[in-house]
Design a protein around this motif. Sequence first.
Motif, PDB file in Angstrom:
ATOM      1  N   VAL A  66       1.296   5.705  -5.903  1.00 16.90           N
ATOM      2  CA  VAL A  66       1.890   4.108  -6.254  1.00 16.90           C
ATOM      3  C   VAL A  66       1.011   3.958  -7.393  1.00 16.90           C
ATOM      4  N   LEU A  87      -0.775  -3.396  -5.948  1.00 19.00           N
ATOM      5  CA  LEU A  87      -0.404  -2.528  -4.698  1.00 19.00           C
ATOM      6  C   LEU A  87      -1.156  -2.803  -3.578  1.00 19.00           C
ATOM      7  N   MET A 133       4.425   3.585  -0.592  1.00 21.77           N
ATOM      8  CA  MET A 133       3.963   2.262  -0.348  1.00 21.77           C
ATOM      9  C   MET A 133       4.284   1.913   1.339  1.00 21.77           C
TER      10      MET A 133
END
Length: 306
Positions: A29, A38, A222
């Motif tokens: 990610v 993030l 994620m």
Amino acid sequence: MKKETYLVVLAFFSIYVFWGSTYLWNKIVVSEAPAFMLASLRFTIAGALIFIIAAATGRSLKITQKQFLNSVLAGFLFLAYGNGVFVWALNYVNSGFAALLAALQPLSILVMMRISQRKALKPKSMIGVCLGLFGMYLLVSQRDIALQEGAVLGIVMIFTCIISWGIGSLFVAKADLPKNFFIATGYQMVTAGVLLALGSRFILQETWNTPLDWSSSAQISMGCLILFGGIAAFTSFNYLLKKVSTEKVATSAYVNPVIALFLGWYFLEEIVTTQSIIAAGILLTGVYFINTVRQKEGRKPTGKKA
């Protein structure tokens, strides 16, 4: 097998594989999204889901002002700084390499405990510390790693994260926090998410992008960080502490780096050198010596994963 046996097996699978996989998921990610963004999204969403689950199952979300402030500090030490900066450092180092450095956390906690309590290290602890330091030296002294752009900065920042985790572990052991671990984790995650968002905006000045613009692998990673690396693994950790010995739960400190090394090599084609393998064996042996001393002293493992 009995139902409880199945649950224990699943819980061990969770803290072994899911926590070991967080290094890979974060690495995927962070290649497409700013690090603090993030981490902020991950913890805010995971914390919100915890509150929804808790409310749906009839758990009280009440918290005192002192517990809330302690949760904010714990969230900062473990998640906002300890994890947010760690994810940022993954821009410069491999995921498996970072996982091995993170395995030094028990060493940092032991040293901090001895300093704060003004006690001399026991012989077994001294062996563990020496092995851990030697393994760390072998790991970070490799020429190929030192020549990578930003690698030294990434390594230094990961060490500061390890210190932050250690301070957080000592703080949480005595802090007034919600008695329900699930609720306490929810507050720490949500407050850390807010702190990370503020840090992203005003310190790093990151440019946020929408997950809709990410690749499918980043979107899936994620989701895995939120559901498996966060909610499932932390819940499993809490469950195991009540059902099995702390010595067995602490074995995750040895398995997670191995899982991370394998996944980084298999999915990201990260190079695993012979020196890294030798360093990993020495470092994890040191962690074993340190953990066995802590277990005899009756302390439960309080480490946080990436």
